[in-house]
Motif scaffolding. Sequence first.
Motif, PDB file in Angstrom:
ATOM      1  N   THR A 182     -20.918  24.019 -53.293  1.00  0.00           N
ATOM      2  CA  THR A 182     -20.198  24.399 -53.077  1.00  0.00           C
ATOM      3  C   THR A 182     -20.918  25.627 -52.700  1.00  0.00           C
ATOM      4  O   THR A 182     -21.698  26.409 -53.261  1.00  0.00           O
ATOM      5  CB  THR A 182     -18.936  24.248 -53.667  1.00  0.00           C
ATOM      6  OG1 THR A 182     -19.304  24.487 -54.766  1.00  0.00           O
ATOM      7  CG2 THR A 182     -18.551  22.596 -53.458  1.00  0.00           C
ATOM      8  N   VAL A 183     -20.030  26.217 -51.936  1.00  0.00           N
ATOM      9  CA  VAL A 183     -20.280  27.844 -51.831  1.00  0.00           C
ATOM     10  C   VAL A 183     -19.510  28.263 -52.670  1.00  0.00           C
ATOM     11  O   VAL A 183     -20.405  29.582 -53.249  1.00  0.00           O
ATOM     12  CB  VAL A 183     -19.595  28.860 -49.960  1.00  0.00           C
ATOM     13  CG1 VAL A 183     -19.389  29.940 -49.863  1.00  0.00           C
ATOM     14  CG2 VAL A 183     -20.197  27.788 -48.767  1.00  0.00           C
ATOM     15  N   ASP A 184     -18.536  28.402 -53.403  1.00  0.00           N
ATOM     16  CA  ASP A 184     -18.388  28.940 -54.601  1.00  0.00           C
ATOM     17  C   ASP A 184     -18.711  28.885 -55.687  1.00  0.00           C
ATOM     18  O   ASP A 184     -19.690  29.550 -56.506  1.00  0.00           O
ATOM     19  CB  ASP A 184     -16.880  28.337 -54.947  1.00  0.00           C
ATOM     20  CG  ASP A 184     -15.752  28.787 -53.991  1.00  0.00           C
ATOM     21  OD1 ASP A 184     -16.118  30.001 -53.547  1.00  0.00           O
ATOM     22  OD2 ASP A 184     -14.448  28.007 -54.313  1.00  0.00           O
ATOM     23  N   TYR A 208     -18.158  32.082 -46.260  1.00  0.00           N
ATOM     24  CA  TYR A 208     -17.459  31.366 -45.200  1.00  0.00           C
ATOM     25  C   TYR A 208     -17.897  30.043 -45.251  1.00  0.00           C
ATOM     26  O   TYR A 208     -19.434  29.494 -46.543  1.00  0.00           O
ATOM     27  CB  TYR A 208     -18.328  32.107 -44.161  1.00  0.00           C
ATOM     28  CG  TYR A 208     -18.045  33.347 -43.557  1.00  0.00           C
ATOM     29  CD1 TYR A 208     -16.535  33.296 -42.918  1.00  0.00           C
ATOM     30  CD2 TYR A 208     -18.711  34.444 -43.829  1.00  0.00           C
ATOM     31  CE1 TYR A 208     -16.576  35.150 -42.712  1.00  0.00           C
ATOM     32  CE2 TYR A 208     -18.050  35.930 -43.296  1.00  0.00           C
ATOM     33  CZ  TYR A 208     -17.037  35.897 -42.545  1.00  0.00           C
ATOM     34  OH  TYR A 208     -16.834  37.066 -42.437  1.00  0.00           O
ATOM     35  N   ASP A 209     -16.544  28.903 -45.395  1.00  0.00           N
ATOM     36  CA  ASP A 209     -16.559  27.826 -45.210  1.00  0.00           C
ATOM     37  C   ASP A 209     -16.993  27.095 -44.026  1.00  0.00           C
ATOM     38  O   ASP A 209     -16.864  27.742 -42.942  1.00  0.00           O
ATOM     39  CB  ASP A 209     -16.258  26.966 -46.191  1.00  0.00           C
ATOM     40  CG  ASP A 209     -16.040  26.176 -47.043  1.00  0.00           C
ATOM     41  OD1 ASP A 209     -17.117  26.930 -48.159  1.00  0.00           O
ATOM     42  OD2 ASP A 209     -15.030  26.571 -48.592  1.00  0.00           O
ATOM     43  N   SER A 225     -19.341  16.810 -45.397  1.00  0.00           N
ATOM     44  CA  SER A 225     -20.696  17.816 -46.027  1.00  0.00           C
ATOM     45  C   SER A 225     -21.389  17.356 -47.081  1.00  0.00           C
ATOM     46  O   SER A 225     -20.135  16.581 -47.891  1.00  0.00           O
ATOM     47  CB  SER A 225     -19.339  18.843 -46.215  1.00  0.00           C
ATOM     48  OG  SER A 225     -20.814  20.059 -46.682  1.00  0.00           O
ATOM     49  N   VAL A 276     -24.686  22.456 -49.827  1.00  0.00           N
ATOM     50  CA  VAL A 276     -25.020  24.030 -48.802  1.00  0.00           C
ATOM     51  C   VAL A 276     -26.509  24.123 -49.821  1.00  0.00           C
ATOM     52  O   VAL A 276     -27.007  24.142 -50.422  1.00  0.00           O
ATOM     53  CB  VAL A 276     -23.985  25.105 -49.647  1.00  0.00           C
ATOM     54  CG1 VAL A 276     -24.000  26.260 -49.303  1.00  0.00           C
ATOM     55  CG2 VAL A 276     -22.772  24.783 -49.453  1.00  0.00           C
ATOM     56  N   PHE A 294     -24.675  24.010 -44.081  1.00  0.00           N
ATOM     57  CA  PHE A 294     -24.198  23.459 -44.512  1.00  0.00           C
ATOM     58  C   PHE A 294     -24.416  21.721 -43.467  1.00  0.00           C
ATOM     59  O   PHE A 294     -24.695  21.833 -42.421  1.00  0.00           O
ATOM     60  CB  PHE A 294     -22.823  23.340 -43.921  1.00  0.00           C
ATOM     61  CG  PHE A 294     -21.961  24.369 -45.112  1.00  0.00           C
ATOM     62  CD1 PHE A 294     -20.749  24.057 -45.711  1.00  0.00           C
ATOM     63  CD2 PHE A 294     -21.917  26.172 -43.907  1.00  0.00           C
ATOM     64  CE1 PHE A 294     -20.352  25.073 -46.703  1.00  0.00           C
ATOM     65  CE2 PHE A 294     -21.390  26.626 -44.523  1.00  0.00           C
ATOM     66  CZ  PHE A 294     -20.277  26.704 -45.973  1.00  0.00           C
ATOM     67  N   LEU A 296     -15.643  28.567 -38.102  1.00  0.00           N
ATOM     68  CA  LEU A 296     -15.700  29.339 -39.730  1.00  0.00           C
ATOM     69  C   LEU A 296     -14.643  29.617 -40.707  1.00  0.00           C
ATOM     70  O   LEU A 296     -13.651  30.238 -39.809  1.00  0.00           O
ATOM     71  CB  LEU A 296     -16.854  30.449 -40.156  1.00  0.00           C
ATOM     72  CG  LEU A 296     -18.396  30.501 -39.050  1.00  0.00           C
ATOM     73  CD1 LEU A 296     -18.983  31.914 -39.400  1.00  0.00           C
ATOM     74  CD2 LEU A 296     -19.147  29.504 -40.088  1.00  0.00           C
ATOM     75  N   THR A 297     -14.439  29.873 -41.796  1.00  0.00           N
ATOM     76  CA  THR A 297     -13.270  30.395 -42.558  1.00  0.00           C
ATOM     77  C   THR A 297     -13.888  31.070 -43.587  1.00  0.00           C
ATOM     78  O   THR A 297     -14.714  31.007 -44.694  1.00  0.00           O
ATOM     79  CB  THR A 297     -12.805  29.348 -42.461  1.00  0.00           C
ATOM     80  OG1 THR A 297     -11.367  29.817 -43.560  1.00  0.00           O
ATOM     81  CG2 THR A 297     -12.753  28.146 -43.761  1.00  0.00           C
ATOM     82  N   ARG A 327     -14.239  32.969 -46.818  1.00  0.00           N
ATOM     83  CA  ARG A 327     -13.458  32.092 -48.786  1.00  0.00           C
ATOM     84  C   ARG A 327     -12.482  33.406 -49.289  1.00  0.00           C
ATOM     85  O   ARG A 327     -12.874  34.395 -48.999  1.00  0.00           O
ATOM     86  CB  ARG A 327     -15.242  32.330 -49.380  1.00  0.00           C
ATOM     87  CG  ARG A 327     -15.576  30.795 -49.151  1.00  0.00           C
ATOM     88  CD  ARG A 327     -14.223  29.909 -49.406  1.00  0.00           C
ATOM     89  NE  ARG A 327     -14.055  29.421 -51.023  1.00  0.00           N
ATOM     90  CZ  ARG A 327     -13.692  28.397 -50.738  1.00  0.00           C
ATOM     91  NH1 ARG A 327     -13.413  27.156 -49.811  1.00  0.00           N
ATOM     92  NH2 ARG A 327     -13.752  27.927 -52.298  1.00  0.00           N
TER      93      ARG A 327
END
Length: 337
Positions: A146-148, A187-188, A197, A200, A209, A334-335, A337
């Motif tokens: 994940t991005v996190d 961003y996700d 998905s 990443v 992604f 995009l959103t 985080r």
Amino acid sequence: MNGIALFNALTKIDDRFIDRAEKAPAVPERPRRAPVRRWLEIAACACLLLAVSLLIANRVGPFGHLGGKKKSSGPNDSFYSDVAAATDARPSTQAGTQAIGHGGTWAAVDENTDYSLSVVDGRNYLNFGGGNAASSSIKDAVYFETVDAMVTAIRTNSLSPDQCETIRNSFPQDENGIRIVDLDHVYDAVLPDELISMGVEWEGPSYTFEFYDENGVFGNLRVLTKEDYETLYADQYTAFFDRAGITVLSRGNVADRNAEAVLYEAHDGTRRAIRYALANGVTVVETYFAPGGTSSAIPVTVELYGETDAAAFYAKLYELTERPTVEWLSRFGLTER
């Protein structure tokens, strides 16, 4: 009794006993048998072979220590070598490095994974305490679920030695250091619900992604800085038909989706590009096979170019089973985080 002693005992027979046997009176004829000395020699050879076989089995058999292969306990557990020399045979490296095996060879990898983060002229950088020099020309990405997870690993200095080496070898560098993502603005990907998905891929100032669906459609969405997006957009969209090897055959407008249609010849055949903008500002390029000027019904690829206030994205779809609708394409974005 070992093999050598046994061999001597069976083969070193005193010649007087052999001579005595040859001079003995004849006896009634019996079925032919091999001479005694031949039998003794055969038996001795068999015993010798047995002894040697036992000796070899003891040293190099399934549990022996010479020539046996086992998997090294090196950092990537992929280097095979003689068990007795699995550690000692590793090439010596300079201080501060360790040997990591790849397919039977060893490469020096800097153990120094400490680094500092900085921002210079709006760009984000990473600099290793031991230097940023690459040790290989092999390019790759650093992978996260994940991005996190990516942000946490970077901020807490939790990157592995292999990941740090990939960063040195693959990420773009300039006089200020290795370029990385803006950790304060990540961003996700926003995708249609049916797309799954797969994680990443971090590639310096950008990250990608990967996704797919159950019908075989797959693709990727790459998050870029506005600066890098403008460079990519100019090259892949604005100046695409100015490239060497591209010959435009015709241009026109089509009412469907208020699009521009460009028929062109490329090195791999004739193509038709349908180019238009969605209501949300995303630019779409549908590319079709067009042998003889007649387009296929389903696009070979679909590309999307989109921007937000601080970032941008480029997405590409493959193996489509039908032409995507405008509503479906509008779900990509995009959103933060």
